[in-house]
Design a protein around this motif. Sequence first.
Motif, PDB file in Angstrom:
ATOM      1  N   GLN A  93      -6.824  16.209  65.595  1.00 11.70           N
ATOM      2  CA  GLN A  93      -7.234  17.250  64.653  1.00 11.70           C
ATOM      3  C   GLN A  93      -6.326  17.236  63.429  1.00 11.70           C
ATOM      4  O   GLN A  93      -5.238  16.647  63.456  1.00 11.70           O
ATOM      5  CB  GLN A  93      -7.169  18.629  65.325  1.00 11.70           C
ATOM      6  CG  GLN A  93      -8.230  18.849  66.391  1.00 11.70           C
ATOM      7  CD  GLN A  93      -8.172  20.246  66.989  1.00 11.70           C
ATOM      8  OE1 GLN A  93      -7.992  20.391  68.192  1.00 11.70           O
ATOM      9  NE2 GLN A  93      -8.327  21.268  66.154  1.00 11.70           N
ATOM     10  N   SER A  94      -6.793  17.904  62.392  1.00 11.21           N
ATOM     11  CA  SER A  94      -5.951  18.083  61.211  1.00 11.21           C
ATOM     12  C   SER A  94      -5.124  19.351  61.373  1.00 11.21           C
ATOM     13  O   SER A  94      -5.542  20.313  62.029  1.00 11.21           O
ATOM     14  CB  SER A  94      -6.799  18.137  59.938  1.00 11.21           C
ATOM     15  OG  SER A  94      -7.761  19.176  60.025  1.00 11.21           O
TER      16      SER A  94
ATOM     17  N   ASN B 131      -2.599  21.991  59.121  1.00  8.82           N
ATOM     18  CA  ASN B 131      -2.133  22.417  57.798  1.00  8.82           C
ATOM     19  C   ASN B 131      -0.730  22.990  57.877  1.00  8.82           C
ATOM     20  O   ASN B 131      -0.493  23.983  58.576  1.00  8.82           O
ATOM     21  CB  ASN B 131      -3.069  23.484  57.213  1.00  8.82           C
ATOM     22  CG  ASN B 131      -4.402  22.908  56.782  1.00  8.82           C
ATOM     23  OD1 ASN B 131      -4.508  21.722  56.487  1.00  8.82           O
ATOM     24  ND2 ASN B 131      -5.433  23.740  56.746  1.00  8.82           N
TER      25      ASN B 131
ATOM     26  N   THR C 195      -1.508  18.521  54.721  1.00 10.36           N
ATOM     27  CA  THR C 195      -2.335  18.457  55.927  1.00 10.36           C
ATOM     28  C   THR C 195      -2.121  17.092  56.577  1.00 10.36           C
ATOM     29  O   THR C 195      -2.273  16.060  55.916  1.00 10.36           O
ATOM     30  CB  THR C 195      -3.821  18.647  55.595  1.00 10.36           C
ATOM     31  OG1 THR C 195      -4.006  19.926  54.977  1.00 10.36           O
ATOM     32  CG2 THR C 195      -4.670  18.581  56.856  1.00 10.36           C
ATOM     33  N   ILE C 196      -1.779  17.086  57.856  1.00 12.54           N
ATOM     34  CA  ILE C 196      -1.545  15.851  58.583  1.00 12.54           C
ATOM     35  C   ILE C 196      -2.467  15.797  59.799  1.00 12.54           C
ATOM     36  O   ILE C 196      -3.181  16.748  60.106  1.00 12.54           O
ATOM     37  CB  ILE C 196      -0.075  15.724  59.037  1.00 12.54           C
ATOM     38  CG1 ILE C 196       0.260  16.834  60.045  1.00 12.54           C
ATOM     39  CG2 ILE C 196       0.863  15.767  57.842  1.00 12.54           C
ATOM     40  CD1 ILE C 196       1.629  16.670  60.699  1.00 12.54           C
ATOM     41  N   LEU C 197      -2.444  14.669  60.492  1.00 14.14           N
ATOM     42  CA  LEU C 197      -3.167  14.522  61.743  1.00 14.14           C
ATOM     43  C   LEU C 197      -2.243  14.853  62.914  1.00 14.14           C
ATOM     44  O   LEU C 197      -1.048  14.552  62.867  1.00 14.14           O
ATOM     45  CB  LEU C 197      -3.678  13.093  61.908  1.00 14.14           C
ATOM     46  CG  LEU C 197      -4.652  12.565  60.861  1.00 14.14           C
ATOM     47  CD1 LEU C 197      -4.879  11.066  61.099  1.00 14.14           C
ATOM     48  CD2 LEU C 197      -5.976  13.311  60.913  1.00 14.14           C
TER      49      LEU C 197
ATOM     50  N   ALA D  22      -7.751   9.938  59.006  1.00 15.67           N
ATOM     51  CA  ALA D  22      -7.346  10.875  57.962  1.00 15.67           C
ATOM     52  C   ALA D  22      -8.477  11.132  56.974  1.00 15.67           C
ATOM     53  O   ALA D  22      -8.716  12.276  56.552  1.00 15.67           O
ATOM     54  CB  ALA D  22      -6.112  10.338  57.239  1.00 15.67           C
TER      55      ALA D  22
ATOM     56  N   LEU E  92     -11.072  13.466  58.532  1.00 11.79           N
ATOM     57  CA  LEU E  92     -10.663  14.861  58.726  1.00 11.79           C
ATOM     58  C   LEU E  92     -10.059  15.482  57.473  1.00 11.79           C
ATOM     59  O   LEU E  92      -9.602  16.633  57.507  1.00 11.79           O
ATOM     60  CB  LEU E  92      -9.653  14.953  59.875  1.00 11.79           C
ATOM     61  CG  LEU E  92     -10.223  14.688  61.280  1.00 11.79           C
ATOM     62  CD1 LEU E  92      -9.101  14.692  62.320  1.00 11.79           C
ATOM     63  CD2 LEU E  92     -11.275  15.727  61.649  1.00 11.79           C
TER      64      LEU E  92
ATOM     65  N   ALA F  26      -7.253  14.634  55.795  1.00  8.93           N
ATOM     66  CA  ALA F  26      -5.814  14.807  55.933  1.00  8.93           C
ATOM     67  C   ALA F  26      -5.080  13.627  55.305  1.00  8.93           C
ATOM     68  O   ALA F  26      -5.683  12.608  54.961  1.00  8.93           O
ATOM     69  CB  ALA F  26      -5.442  14.934  57.413  1.00  8.93           C
ATOM     70  N   ASP F  27      -3.773  13.778  55.161  1.00 12.79           N
ATOM     71  CA  ASP F  27      -2.946  12.662  54.728  1.00 12.79           C
ATOM     72  C   ASP F  27      -2.838  11.654  55.875  1.00 12.79           C
ATOM     73  O   ASP F  27      -2.916  12.027  57.051  1.00 12.79           O
ATOM     74  CB  ASP F  27      -1.548  13.148  54.343  1.00 12.79           C
ATOM     75  CG  ASP F  27      -1.561  14.028  53.096  1.00 12.79           C
ATOM     76  OD1 ASP F  27      -2.535  13.928  52.329  1.00 12.79           O
ATOM     77  OD2 ASP F  27      -0.614  14.804  52.905  1.00 12.79           O
TER      78      ASP F  27
END
Length: 225
Positions: free
Chosen positions: A92-93, A95, A100-102, A157, A160, A162-163
């Motif tokens: 999931q992502s 925050n 925002t990462i995984l 990434a 989703l 994200a970075d």
Amino acid sequence: MRRILFLLIFGFAGLVILLWLGLWQMQRLAWKQDVLSEIESRISADPVDLPNLASVERDKYLPVTVTGEMVPGEIHVLVSVKQVGAGYRIIQSFNTDERTILVDRGFVPVTAKEVDRQNGVMKITGNLHWPDEVDGYTPGPDIDANIWFARDVPTLAAALGADPVMLIARSGTDPGITPLPVSATGIPNDHLQYAITWFGLALVWAAMTGYFLWRSRAPSESEAQ
């Protein structure tokens, strides 16, 4: 005499090569053990804050702690766990205040694929990782069924939003998810088996060389008569 000399030279050269290969594998074994020890030390180190610009070369296996919000919306990566069977990694992502990462939350069995899971604000400790799981035989994801076959960080990434930074959770994020933390146990280290193989071949080579030398020096039946 020429035949015996040829056998001696050929046998000695082959023995030296096989012994050298065995010793080389022993050197590789020592090198690999040092690498694995360094990786284990890095994995188990005290966690730090998430770097602003995490990179694969510098921050692989880096232990970090992040606080933020787990965003609803999962990707399911098919995986098999020993003594458990098939299931899915839940990706999931997440925050944080900065980005925002995984997050790889861990493993759920096949039967729990569609179960509702805890989201929202939480604190997670784990290790940064960029798994290398994609090769020419890896199938593409089944988007409709939400089944993926590898943790390709850039692709996940993008899906989703994200970075391209993945945190593998070390601690639990949901009672129904079993963390699969980063470990060096999955890194292959077969150099000892290779060394044993080469030394075994050297032993066989030496025995065969001795046998052929003995046959060459033994008198033939006509000579014995």
